[in-house]
Scaffold this motif. Structure first.
Motif, PDB file in Angstrom:
ATOM      1  N   VAL A 105       0.840  -1.205   0.000  1.00 47.21           N
ATOM      2  CA  VAL A 105       0.000   0.000   0.000  1.00 47.21           C
ATOM      3  C   VAL A 105       0.875   1.255   0.000  1.00 47.21           C
ATOM      4  O   VAL A 105       1.683   1.462   0.911  1.00 47.21           O
ATOM      5  N   ALA A 106       0.712   2.085  -1.021  1.00 45.54           N
ATOM      6  CA  ALA A 106       1.400   3.382  -1.061  1.00 45.54           C
ATOM      7  C   ALA A 106       0.437   4.417  -0.514  1.00 45.54           C
ATOM      8  O   ALA A 106      -0.696   4.532  -0.985  1.00 45.54           O
ATOM      9  N   ILE A 107       0.887   5.153   0.502  1.00 49.00           N
ATOM     10  CA  ILE A 107       0.026   6.157   1.129  1.00 49.00           C
ATOM     11  C   ILE A 107       0.566   7.544   0.783  1.00 49.00           C
ATOM     12  O   ILE A 107       1.741   7.833   1.009  1.00 49.00           O
ATOM     13  N   ILE A 108      -0.292   8.396   0.213  1.00 56.06           N
ATOM     14  CA  ILE A 108       0.140   9.755  -0.121  1.00 56.06           C
ATOM     15  C   ILE A 108      -0.367  10.683   0.985  1.00 56.06           C
ATOM     16  O   ILE A 108      -1.575  10.811   1.190  1.00 56.06           O
ATOM     17  N   GLY A 109       0.552  11.336   1.693  1.00 56.92           N
ATOM     18  CA  GLY A 109       0.168  12.284   2.741  1.00 56.92           C
ATOM     19  C   GLY A 109       0.376  11.730   4.138  1.00 56.92           C
ATOM     20  O   GLY A 109      -0.096  10.645   4.463  1.00 56.92           O
ATOM     21  N   ALA A 110       1.094  12.489   4.968  1.00 56.20           N
ATOM     22  CA  ALA A 110       1.360  12.085   6.360  1.00 56.20           C
ATOM     23  C   ALA A 110       0.622  12.985   7.342  1.00 56.20           C
ATOM     24  O   ALA A 110       1.141  13.360   8.381  1.00 56.20           O
ATOM     25  N   GLY A 111      -0.623  13.343   6.986  1.00 55.48           N
ATOM     26  CA  GLY A 111      -1.506  13.980   7.970  1.00 55.48           C
ATOM     27  C   GLY A 111      -2.065  12.878   8.847  1.00 55.48           C
ATOM     28  O   GLY A 111      -1.620  11.722   8.772  1.00 55.48           O
ATOM     29  N   CYS A 146       2.911  -0.885  -6.309  1.00 57.20           N
ATOM     30  CA  CYS A 146       2.024  -1.258  -5.201  1.00 57.20           C
ATOM     31  C   CYS A 146       0.750  -1.953  -5.687  1.00 57.20           C
ATOM     32  O   CYS A 146       0.490  -2.012  -6.892  1.00 57.20           O
ATOM     33  N   ASP A 147      -0.033  -2.468  -4.726  1.00 57.52           N
ATOM     34  CA  ASP A 147      -1.351  -3.023  -5.061  1.00 57.52           C
ATOM     35  C   ASP A 147      -2.409  -1.926  -5.029  1.00 57.52           C
ATOM     36  O   ASP A 147      -3.336  -1.917  -5.825  1.00 57.52           O
ATOM     37  N   PHE A 148      -2.270  -1.036  -4.026  1.00 58.86           N
ATOM     38  CA  PHE A 148      -3.274   0.009  -3.808  1.00 58.86           C
ATOM     39  C   PHE A 148      -2.597   1.334  -3.471  1.00 58.86           C
ATOM     40  O   PHE A 148      -1.535   1.343  -2.861  1.00 58.86           O
ATOM     41  N   VAL A 149      -3.284   2.420  -3.841  1.00 57.62           N
ATOM     42  CA  VAL A 149      -2.818   3.748  -3.439  1.00 57.62           C
ATOM     43  C   VAL A 149      -3.880   4.359  -2.525  1.00 57.62           C
ATOM     44  O   VAL A 149      -5.065   4.390  -2.879  1.00 57.62           O
ATOM     45  N   ALA A 150      -3.465   4.822  -1.344  1.00 57.08           N
ATOM     46  CA  ALA A 150      -4.375   5.509  -0.434  1.00 57.08           C
ATOM     47  C   ALA A 150      -4.096   7.006  -0.528  1.00 57.08           C
ATOM     48  O   ALA A 150      -3.029   7.474  -0.138  1.00 57.08           O
ATOM     49  N   GLY A 151      -5.037   7.750  -1.066  1.00 57.69           N
ATOM     50  CA  GLY A 151      -4.889   9.205  -1.222  1.00 57.69           C
ATOM     51  C   GLY A 151      -5.320   9.901   0.056  1.00 57.69           C
ATOM     52  O   GLY A 151      -6.496  10.110   0.298  1.00 57.69           O
ATOM     53  N   CYS A 152      -4.316  10.244   0.875  1.00 55.73           N
ATOM     54  CA  CYS A 152      -4.582  10.916   2.169  1.00 55.73           C
ATOM     55  C   CYS A 152      -3.943  12.288   2.143  1.00 55.73           C
ATOM     56  O   CYS A 152      -3.410  12.760   3.147  1.00 55.73           O
TER      57      CYS A 152
END
Ligand code: RFL
Ligand code: PHB
Length: 403
Positions: free
Chosen positions: A8-14, A155-161
């Motif tokens: 999982v690739a996560i965009i944003g560290a809020g 990645c398998d999924f991208v989480a747009g955070c």
């Protein structure tokens, strides 16, 4: 190019990105976070102060609740003041035992950052030019620059955070998304000060001069807001001018005993209601402010981000652990139901408590609108049934079920 593989690739560290990363890692689902600014910059943003019970539990589940329980404070109620008259909303009794936790978003974020570092999970702060590719395929990837090097995350999924101004939402083709937006004709001027709070509980005040909120971060740190025109700027407000105006909007007995001091932060936040539908496209999922914004009047922004996180975290965990691919397509529908409930509550609380001047909330005369809102206030802040409706939504509606 450095090529790295992560589930999982996560965009944003809020708070949304960090909490999702922590919960997934606890379940053995590895993830990498890419953040545009530095950790210190993220911690410098003064935002939410009120956590629903659902978020408190989620932070416990993520293993980052020790400091919150030690330093945060449960609030059993909240006050509404209409033209100086104080009404107590007894959250605990009206909801059958629920309370809200007063603990700053800054502290939640700090706890999550420290836990992530301690667990040795990878985060790329101060990254630029983040781009998300091939989300419609089974092999999406994210590219970015960091420390003068190019990176590619397969990645398998991208989480747009990545919040309201991030790249994730814009990666969904325009024809495939619908955006709903209402920009309010005012903003909130907020001041943080090292002074004791003026009251034990929060006070949301409606006065002839406009809205004001008395909130806090601790026994020695206060957070106050006043409604200001959208055209206003921070430079127009000296500390003295702010305190003077705030006191005029709060109940007289509170204003009289209020302790003031120098501001340590002062900023204006515009007020907006915004929803992007759907909240998923291909392998990309949107969470938190990347998908929706609420005006802060209901204290729902961070809490809605938290329910998105719980929903996606459960869906992804069931995918990786039980092979439940069927749940993946249900994320947006499940999340949006609660998002719209939070949007409606925040819009409605904003309508009841702000001065709209000549601006129309819906198509009707300003006088008629005033009558409607006065009647709403009489019922929802003046009767037990009405207060129960407010209390149940303020402490937080149930999270979507994932099964
Ligand atoms: P955030 O916190 O905006 O974090 C997004 C992160 O993504 C990064 N980013 C990128 N990273 C990589 N590549 C890119 N291209 C990127 N673009 C952006 C950003 O740098 C950032 O670090 O979104 P998140 O995680 O969804 O969290 C949402 C909450 O921050 C927000 O909803 C709340 O703060 C709203 N809010 C409140 N919520 C509550 O539940 N209770 C409250 O009492 C409350 N009070 C408030 C609030 C928001 C306020 N402001 C200033 C808008 C009071 C205020 C004044
Ligand atoms: C805050 O303390 O910053 C705060 C509290 C409640 C709100 C909005 C902001 O509704």
């Amino acid at each position: 190019m450095n090529t790295i593989r992560t589930p999982v690739a996560i965009i944003g560290a809020g708070p949304a990105g960090l909490l999702l990363g922590q919960l997934l890692a606890k379940q053995g689902v590895e993830n990498i976070i890419v953040e545009r600014v530095s950790g210190d910059y993220v911690l410098g943003r003064i935002r939410a102060g009120i956590l629903e019970q659902g978020l408190v539990k989620l932070l416990q589940e993520a293993g980052v609740s020790d400091r919150m329980f030690a330093e945060g404070e449960y609030h059993r109620g909240v006050e509404i003041a209409i033209d100086g008259k104080r009404v107590h909303i007894d959250l605990e009794n009206l909801t059958g035992g629920d309370q809200v936790m007063c603990y700053g978003q800054t502290e939640v974020t700090r706890d999550l950052m420290e836990a992530r570092a301690a667990a040795g999970l990878t985060s790329y702060y101060e990254s630029s030019d983040t781009q998300i590719h091939d989300i419609e395929s089974d092999a999406p990837y994210v590219t970015f620059s960091h420390d003068g090097e190019q990176y590619r995350l397969d990645c398998d999924f991208v989480a747009g955070c990545d919040g309201f101004h991030g790249v994730s939402r814009k990666t969904i083709p325009e024809a495939k998304r619908t955006e709903f937006e209402r920009v309010y004709p005012f903003g909130w001027l907020g001041v943080l000060s090292d002074t004791p709070p003026c009251n034990d509980e929060l006070i949301y005040a409606k006065s002839e001069r406009g809205f004001a909120l008395a909130s806090m971060r601790s026994k020695t740190r206060s957070r106050y807001y006043i409604q200001v025109p959208l055209t206003d700027s921070v430079e127009n407000w000296s500390d003295d001018a702010f305190w003077e105006e705030l006191k005029k909007r709060l109940p007289a007995d509170v204003a009289e005993t209020m302790i003031t001091g120098p501001s340590i932060e002062k900023s204006i936040a515009p007020l907006r209601s915004f929803v992007c539908e759907p909240m998923q496209y291909g392998k990309l999922y949107l969470l938190g402010d990347a998908a929706h914004i609420v005006p802060p009047t209901g204290a729902k922004g961070l809490n809605l981000a938290a329910s998105d996180v719980e929903t996606l975290y459960k869906i992804l965990t069931k995918f990786y652990k039980e092979g439940r691919a069927d749940l993946l397509r249900e994320y947006s529908e499940k999340a949006l139901k609660r998002v719209w409930a939070g949007e409606r509550f925040s819009w409605w609380m904003s309508n009841m408590l702000h001065d709209y001047g000549d601006e129309q909330i819906t198509a009707m005369s300003a006088e008629m609108q005033d009558r409607f809102m006065a009647s709403e206030r009489d019922y929802y802040f003046g009767t037990e049934e009405g207060k129960t409706v407010v209390a149940k939504q303020y402490v937080g509606l149930p999270y979507p079920t994932v099964e």
